[in-house]
Design an enzyme around this catalytic site. Structure first.
Site, short mmCIF file in Angstrom:
data_model
loop_
_atom_site.label_atom_id
_atom_site.label_comp_id
_atom_site.label_asym_id
_atom_site.label_seq_id
_atom_site.Cartn_x
_atom_site.Cartn_y
_atom_site.Cartn_z
N SER A 121 -57.47 -46.29 -25.78
CA SER A 121 -56.61 -47.51 -26.56
C SER A 121 -56.44 -48.67 -25.44
O SER A 121 -57.14 -49.25 -25.13
CB SER A 121 -55.30 -46.57 -27.00
OG SER A 121 -54.66 -47.57 -27.71
N HIS A 122 -55.22 -48.93 -25.41
CA HIS A 122 -54.58 -50.01 -24.72
C HIS A 122 -54.68 -49.75 -23.07
O HIS A 122 -54.27 -50.74 -22.21
CB HIS A 122 -53.07 -50.44 -25.10
CG HIS A 122 -52.44 -49.11 -25.14
ND1 HIS A 122 -52.52 -48.03 -25.97
CD2 HIS A 122 -51.40 -48.62 -24.06
CE1 HIS A 122 -51.57 -47.17 -25.74
NE2 HIS A 122 -50.94 -47.53 -24.35
N THR B 58 -51.06 -37.28 -27.85
CA THR B 58 -50.67 -37.75 -28.61
C THR B 58 -52.02 -38.57 -29.84
O THR B 58 -51.97 -38.26 -30.72
CB THR B 58 -49.74 -39.01 -28.79
OG1 THR B 58 -48.78 -38.88 -27.68
CG2 THR B 58 -49.10 -39.74 -29.83
N ASP C 24 -55.40 -54.52 -29.36
CA ASP C 24 -55.63 -53.73 -28.25
C ASP C 24 -56.91 -53.24 -28.05
O ASP C 24 -57.79 -53.74 -28.73
CB ASP C 24 -54.46 -52.38 -28.28
CG ASP C 24 -55.14 -51.34 -29.30
OD1 ASP C 24 -55.78 -51.73 -30.20
OD2 ASP C 24 -54.89 -50.36 -28.94
N LYS D 15 -54.53 -46.63 -37.79
CA LYS D 15 -53.79 -47.89 -37.89
C LYS D 15 -54.79 -49.02 -37.50
O LYS D 15 -55.68 -48.75 -36.98
CB LYS D 15 -52.63 -47.87 -36.68
CG LYS D 15 -52.95 -47.58 -35.24
CD LYS D 15 -51.44 -47.60 -34.75
CE LYS D 15 -51.93 -47.51 -33.10
NZ LYS D 15 -52.22 -46.06 -32.60
C1 G16 Z 1 -51.47 -43.54 -30.03
C2 G16 Z 1 -51.02 -42.75 -31.40
C3 G16 Z 1 -49.70 -43.39 -31.88
C4 G16 Z 1 -48.46 -43.44 -30.91
C5 G16 Z 1 -49.05 -43.98 -29.79
C6 G16 Z 1 -47.81 -44.00 -28.72
O1 G16 Z 1 -51.61 -44.72 -30.41
O2 G16 Z 1 -52.10 -43.06 -32.32
O3 G16 Z 1 -49.56 -42.80 -33.06
O4 G16 Z 1 -47.30 -43.94 -31.63
O5 G16 Z 1 -50.01 -43.44 -29.23
O6 G16 Z 1 -47.80 -42.57 -28.37
P1 G16 Z 1 -46.92 -42.16 -26.98
O7 G16 Z 1 -45.50 -42.67 -27.38
O8 G16 Z 1 -46.73 -40.83 -27.11
O9 G16 Z 1 -47.64 -42.81 -25.92
P2 G16 Z 1 -52.85 -45.54 -29.38
O10 G16 Z 1 -52.80 -46.89 -30.07
O11 G16 Z 1 -52.55 -45.30 -28.10
O12 G16 Z 1 -53.97 -45.01 -29.78
#
Ligand code: G16
Length: 544
Positions: free
Chosen positions: A113-114, A18, A278, A377
């Protein structure tokens, strides 16, 4: 310039998910693993000789090492200049801001990310294009294809660059400029919000807030922007020191993982406003005293009030939300008479709409909100938006939200995650649902009748690219929905996400607990998808 060409063999598992490639640190530590992926990125790009690349990350374990590897490889591959955050730090939205402001060719962001960090935690890497946004699928697919055929990578024989001070250094023929990671971003925020108005609220002696940086990247940003520029007292900013392992925590700003903050806000004498961000600073969670604002509601409230903010005084071109995000924003768009776009999950799908000026605000249920100011975001942006909104409306968070529901109706909403389940079981569950989709319309489940069910497919309105199999939707005749999809960001097994939504127009019935209001739909979801059977789980791991 002493370029070294190293022979390598492909890894079969470098398909970006993603949001870029996310793996355990131990996977990235395998010989050539990181280098292969970085070279695959460069090999998928054209005409970047002499151009500028932005590099930075969320400061997690392995960031320091990876940055030096990328700098050497960027020089060996012919980039002319790299802008890198001091100590290798840049929040994801700040990286997007820097790419845009300095007209860079693109950027490499290091983050998972998180996800937890540390030697046993996760690491990640993604490429952003010149608009500052995550590379679209066309490019991530090309990177993946390249990773499957790569035979060599280019690097330099040179020492590490000192990244602890801003200034210039040379690496072969390439200029490395170490920049203040906060300055450009902070300057941009001052153009969007009324800092005087926020300063007056924060300093009025009655209003109290708490911001939790979760020992991740937003610490330095919060200290500079909230603390120094807006006058928020230091004790209102918690966990602001970034740590390589995020203090052993899980920097995911939700009700489960931001426990310390949630406990404060749910005390009778708690602060008026609470927020967290995060690992890489792009997510946000918004709380009032005794009140949690779902990300879907937050998007709708911000959209409805955008004209109160200096940066959005001329109104919004449109609103975009990911498909599983609640339809609360749709009602605002309808009232404002502007376009509403429903995209697949992944911030990259907003890029074209933002570039084309079709959407101004975007949001996702996964604690992401942002706007056309950057192409990611933006956690701290959302916090500033809320603070400016509170300052403009002079109402408590809870009151702003309930007045919004009274006007637009409430979309009760929740997401149930089954984390780390067997990939086979989750795959079977989805395959079975996919087969069922054709035959569900017209079926009744208690008070609910299925109106439509499909596997969501998206045609980008700008470049007409098609993205299929983006999640199973079951939509009921009253507009309620259940959505099933597998996460594209996990690094272990599979994570099943079940998204539940029910619309309630009657203000007298808008004060229920979301789980209570959604109880019937939760039961129906379990029954249709046979969740217990396929996952072996009695209950979700995380409910948000
Ligand atoms: C990423 C993507 C987001 C997505 C999220 C969750 O966020 O940038 O657009 O909504 O993952 O994705 P999934 O449901 O496939 O785990 P981040 O903050 O993890 O970079």
């Amino acid at each position: 310039m002493n370029v070294i060409v190293t022979a390598t063999t492909p890894f079969p598992d470098q398909k970006p998910g993603t949001s870029g490639l996310r793996k355990k640190v131990s996977v990235f530590q395998r010989p050539h693993y990181l280098e292969n992926f970085v070279q695959s990125i460069f090999d998928s790009l054209e005409d970047y000789a002499g151009q500028t690349l932005v590099v930075g990350g969320d400061g997690r374990y392995y960031n320091r090492h990876a940055i030096q590897v990328i700098l050497r490889m960027a020089a060996a591959n012919g980039f002319g200049r790299v802008l890198v955050g001091r100590d290798g730090l840049l929040s994801t939205p700040a990286a997007s801001c820097v790419i845009r402001k300095h007209g860079a060719f693109g950027g490499i962001i290091l983050s998972a990310s998180h996800n937890p960090a540390g030697p046993d935690g996760d690491f990640g890497i993604k490429y952003n294009t010149s608009n500052g946004g995550p590379a679209p699928e066309k490019i991530t697919d090309a990177i993946h294809r390249r990773s499957l055929e790569i035979r060599e990578y280019r690097t330099l024989d040179s020492d590490d660059i000192n990244l602890s001070k801003t200034g210039h250094a040379s690496l072969g023929d390439m200029d490395v400029e170490v920049i203040d990671p906060v300055a450009d971003y902070a300057e941009l925020m001052e153009t969007l919000f009324d800092f005087d108005r926020i300063r007056a609220l924060v300093g009025n002696g009655r209003f109290r807030l708490c911001f939790d940086a979760m020992h991740a990247i937003t610490g330095p940003y919060a200290v500079e922007i909230l603390g120094r520029r807006l006058g928020v007292p230091a004790d209102a900013l918690i966990n602001v020191e970034p740590k390589e392992d995020f203090g052993g925590g899980h920097p995911d700003p939700n009700l489960v993982y931001a426990k310390q903050l949630v406990e404060r806000l749910y005390r009778d004498d708690g602060p008026d406003f609470g927020a967290a961000s995060d690992g890489d600073g792009d997510r946000n969670m918004i709380l009032g005293r005794h009140c949690f604002v779902t990300p879907s509601d937050s998007l709708a409230v911000l959209a409805a009030n955008a004209r109160l903010m200096p940066g959005y005084r001329d109104g919004l071109a449109g609103i975009a939300r990911s498909m599983p995000t609640s339809q609360a924003a749709d009602r605002v768009a309808e009232k404002l008479g502007i376009e509403l776009f429903e995209t697949p999950t992944g911030w990259k799908f907003f890029g074209n709409l933002l570039d084309a000026g079709r959407a101004t605000l975007c949001g996702e249920e996964s604690f992401g909100t942002g706007s056309s100011h950057v192409r990611e975001k933006d956690g701290l942006w959302a916090v500033l938006f809320w603070l400016d909104l509170l300052a403009a409306r002079q109402l408590p968070v809870q009151e702003i939200v309930s007045r919004h529901w009274a006007e637009y109706g409430r979309n009760y909403y929740s997401r149930h995650d089954y984390e780390g389940v067997s990939a086979d079981g989750a795959g079977e569950l989805m395959a079975r649902l996919r087969e069922l989709t054709g035959s569900l319309a017209g079926k009744r489940y208690g008070d609910y009748e299925v109106a439509l069910s499909d596997d969501f497919s998206y045609t980008d309105p700008i470049d007409h690219s098609v993205s299929e199999r983006q999640g199973i939707r079951i939509v009921f005749t009253d507009g309620s929905r259940i959505v099933f999809r597998l996460s594209g960001t996990g690094t272990e097994g599979a994570t099943l996400r079940v998204y539940l939504e029910r619309y309630e127009p009657d203000p007298a019935r808008q004060a229920l607990d979301a789980q209570e209001a959604l109880a019937d739909l939760i039961g129906i979801a379990g029954e249709i998808a046979r969740i217990r059977h396929h996952t072996g789980r009695e209950a979700p791991t995380v409910i948000t």
